[in-house]
Design a protein around this motif. Structure first.
Motif, PDB file in Angstrom:
ATOM      1  N   SER A  69       0.481  -7.978   9.687  1.00 43.79           N
ATOM      2  CA  SER A  69       0.639  -7.681   8.265  1.00 43.79           C
ATOM      3  C   SER A  69       0.579  -8.952   7.427  1.00 43.79           C
ATOM      4  O   SER A  69       0.236  -8.905   6.250  1.00 43.79           O
ATOM      5  CB  SER A  69       1.935  -6.926   8.017  1.00 43.79           C
ATOM      6  OG  SER A  69       3.027  -7.612   8.579  1.00 43.79           O
ATOM      7  N   GLU A  72      -3.002  -9.513   6.716  1.00 46.77           N
ATOM      8  CA  GLU A  72      -3.424  -8.449   5.804  1.00 46.77           C
ATOM      9  C   GLU A  72      -3.038  -8.802   4.372  1.00 46.77           C
ATOM     10  O   GLU A  72      -3.825  -8.608   3.443  1.00 46.77           O
ATOM     11  CB  GLU A  72      -2.781  -7.121   6.205  1.00 46.77           C
ATOM     12  CG  GLU A  72      -3.153  -5.968   5.297  1.00 46.77           C
ATOM     13  CD  GLU A  72      -2.441  -4.672   5.650  1.00 46.77           C
ATOM     14  OE1 GLU A  72      -2.880  -3.627   5.164  1.00 46.77           O
ATOM     15  OE2 GLU A  72      -1.451  -4.703   6.400  1.00 46.77           O
ATOM     16  N   GLU A  76      -5.564  -8.705   1.050  1.00 51.31           N
ATOM     17  CA  GLU A  76      -5.474  -7.412   0.387  1.00 51.31           C
ATOM     18  C   GLU A  76      -6.189  -7.321  -0.952  1.00 51.31           C
ATOM     19  O   GLU A  76      -6.905  -6.361  -1.196  1.00 51.31           O
ATOM     20  CB  GLU A  76      -4.013  -6.983   0.238  1.00 51.31           C
ATOM     21  CG  GLU A  76      -3.808  -5.639   0.842  1.00 51.31           C
ATOM     22  CD  GLU A  76      -2.353  -5.278   0.986  1.00 51.31           C
ATOM     23  OE1 GLU A  76      -2.116  -4.142   1.393  1.00 51.31           O
ATOM     24  OE2 GLU A  76      -1.471  -6.084   0.704  1.00 51.31           O
ATOM     25  N   ILE A  84      -5.882  -2.281   7.108  1.00 46.26           N
ATOM     26  CA  ILE A  84      -5.047  -1.642   8.127  1.00 46.26           C
ATOM     27  C   ILE A  84      -4.493  -2.714   9.048  1.00 46.26           C
ATOM     28  O   ILE A  84      -5.199  -3.640   9.424  1.00 46.26           O
ATOM     29  CB  ILE A  84      -5.877  -0.642   8.954  1.00 46.26           C
ATOM     30  CG1 ILE A  84      -6.497   0.418   8.043  1.00 46.26           C
ATOM     31  CG2 ILE A  84      -5.036   0.022  10.023  1.00 46.26           C
ATOM     32  CD1 ILE A  84      -7.932   0.648   8.307  1.00 46.26           C
ATOM     33  N   LYS A  87       1.400  -2.390  11.354  1.00 48.27           N
ATOM     34  CA  LYS A  87       2.547  -1.842  10.616  1.00 48.27           C
ATOM     35  C   LYS A  87       2.235  -0.507   9.945  1.00 48.27           C
ATOM     36  O   LYS A  87       3.142   0.205   9.551  1.00 48.27           O
ATOM     37  CB  LYS A  87       3.035  -2.842   9.565  1.00 48.27           C
ATOM     38  CG  LYS A  87       2.138  -2.911   8.356  1.00 48.27           C
ATOM     39  CD  LYS A  87       2.747  -3.646   7.212  1.00 48.27           C
ATOM     40  CE  LYS A  87       1.773  -3.552   6.048  1.00 48.27           C
ATOM     41  NZ  LYS A  87       2.216  -3.956   4.824  1.00 48.27           N
ATOM     42  N   ASN A  88       0.948  -0.167   9.831  1.00 49.48           N
ATOM     43  CA  ASN A  88       0.554   1.075   9.179  1.00 49.48           C
ATOM     44  C   ASN A  88       0.588   2.288  10.101  1.00 49.48           C
ATOM     45  O   ASN A  88       0.144   3.368   9.723  1.00 49.48           O
ATOM     46  CB  ASN A  88      -0.843   0.947   8.574  1.00 49.48           C
ATOM     47  CG  ASN A  88      -0.924  -0.125   7.524  1.00 49.48           C
ATOM     48  OD1 ASN A  88      -1.762  -1.000   7.610  1.00 49.48           O
ATOM     49  ND2 ASN A  88      -0.040  -0.089   6.543  1.00 49.48           N
ATOM     50  N   PRO A  95      -0.457   7.508  11.145  1.00 48.09           N
ATOM     51  CA  PRO A  95      -0.559   6.542  10.042  1.00 48.09           C
ATOM     52  C   PRO A  95       0.593   6.735   9.059  1.00 48.09           C
ATOM     53  O   PRO A  95       0.986   7.863   8.769  1.00 48.09           O
ATOM     54  CB  PRO A  95      -1.900   6.870   9.396  1.00 48.09           C
ATOM     55  CG  PRO A  95      -2.193   8.270   9.778  1.00 48.09           C
ATOM     56  CD  PRO A  95      -1.501   8.515  11.087  1.00 48.09           C
ATOM     57  N   ASN A  97       2.369   5.134   5.271  1.00 46.76           N
ATOM     58  CA  ASN A  97       2.260   4.309   4.072  1.00 46.76           C
ATOM     59  C   ASN A  97       0.840   3.862   3.757  1.00 46.76           C
ATOM     60  O   ASN A  97       0.619   2.745   3.326  1.00 46.76           O
ATOM     61  CB  ASN A  97       3.163   3.070   4.179  1.00 46.76           C
ATOM     62  CG  ASN A  97       4.618   3.433   4.256  1.00 46.76           C
ATOM     63  OD1 ASN A  97       5.022   4.488   3.764  1.00 46.76           O
ATOM     64  ND2 ASN A  97       5.402   2.582   4.875  1.00 46.76           N
ATOM     65  N   LYS A  98      -0.124   4.727   3.967  1.00 45.34           N
ATOM     66  CA  LYS A  98      -1.514   4.384   3.668  1.00 45.34           C
ATOM     67  C   LYS A  98      -2.235   5.580   3.056  1.00 45.34           C
ATOM     68  O   LYS A  98      -3.058   6.226   3.705  1.00 45.34           O
ATOM     69  CB  LYS A  98      -2.250   3.946   4.931  1.00 45.34           C
ATOM     70  CG  LYS A  98      -2.167   2.498   5.272  1.00 45.34           C
ATOM     71  CD  LYS A  98      -2.568   1.644   4.104  1.00 45.34           C
ATOM     72  CE  LYS A  98      -3.015   0.277   4.511  1.00 45.34           C
ATOM     73  NZ  LYS A  98      -3.188  -0.585   3.378  1.00 45.34           N
ATOM     74  N   GLU A 122      -5.956  -0.080  16.882  1.00 48.14           N
ATOM     75  CA  GLU A 122      -5.838   0.641  15.611  1.00 48.14           C
ATOM     76  C   GLU A 122      -7.224   0.985  15.057  1.00 48.14           C
ATOM     77  O   GLU A 122      -7.438   2.075  14.523  1.00 48.14           O
ATOM     78  CB  GLU A 122      -5.045  -0.179  14.588  1.00 48.14           C
ATOM     79  CG  GLU A 122      -3.569  -0.320  14.910  1.00 48.14           C
ATOM     80  CD  GLU A 122      -3.248  -1.433  15.902  1.00 48.14           C
ATOM     81  OE1 GLU A 122      -2.090  -1.490  16.353  1.00 48.14           O
ATOM     82  OE2 GLU A 122      -4.132  -2.228  16.249  1.00 48.14           O
TER      83      GLU A 122
END
Length: 177
Positions: A69, A72, A76, A84, A87-88, A95, A97-98, A122
């Motif tokens: 993350s 990421e 972002e 992704i 943590k997602n 999945p 929080n996405k 992932e």
């Protein structure tokens, strides 16, 4: 964070029960493309997404998979992509929080281009979940059931994009044979 053996099991289970029949979409007719890439090939994949858009491809959705993350967070807002990271995903592979990923999973694509080259479980999960008529990427051991066309060879990201693009534009025509 996902327990990787569980996510790997879910991928294998989905592939086994999936009744998807690959449908070849000719290069000129490709209008909706999903690109899945690892952070390693993000610049090349982003450039390729722009090139596809400039050629008139209606929709090019870009999925960028990160190992953490922290990396990421650095990317972002610099690149237009569904980002992704581990943590997602919940411990059991769902999945979380996405909303942009959940929306994308409802879309239908003509072609999915995998530039992840097997670096992320992932990304493999996303590849099996995305609804695409035809899926193409690099040939790697233990991923035979994820893709419809696998390009063999020791290729870096730029070379892989070139091979895929060459196939889409030149070889994949109704009268190519």
């Amino acid at each position: 964070m996902t327990f990787k053996p569980i996510l790997n099991y879910l991928i294998r289970k989905h592939v086994k029960k999936d009744q998807r029949v690959p449908t070849l979409v000719y290069g000129a007719m490709v209008q909706r493309v999903a690109i899945v890439s690892s952070e390693k090939y993000a610049p090349e994949a982003s450039e390729y997404a722009k090139r596809l858009r400039s050629r008139g491809v209606q929709t090019v959705d870009f999925f960028l998979v990160f190992n953490s993350s922290k990396s990421e967070a650095k990317f972002e807002n610099r690149i237009k992509a569904v980002t992704i990271s581990p943590k997602n995903f919940s411990l059991f592979g769902a999945p979380i929080n996405k909303p942009d990923l959940e929306r994308a999973l409802l879309e239908k694509y003509d072609t999915l281009i995998d530039l992840n080259v097997g670096q992320s479980i992932e990304a493999d999960w996303i590849i099996v979940q995305l609804n695409a008529n035809w899926k193409v990427g690099k040939k790697l051991k233990n991923r035979e059931n994820l893709l419809d066309l696998m390009i063999d060879g020791n290729l870096d990201g730029r070379q892989l994009i070139s091979q895929i693009d060459d196939y889409l534009l030149n070889l994949n025509k109704p009268k190519a044979a």
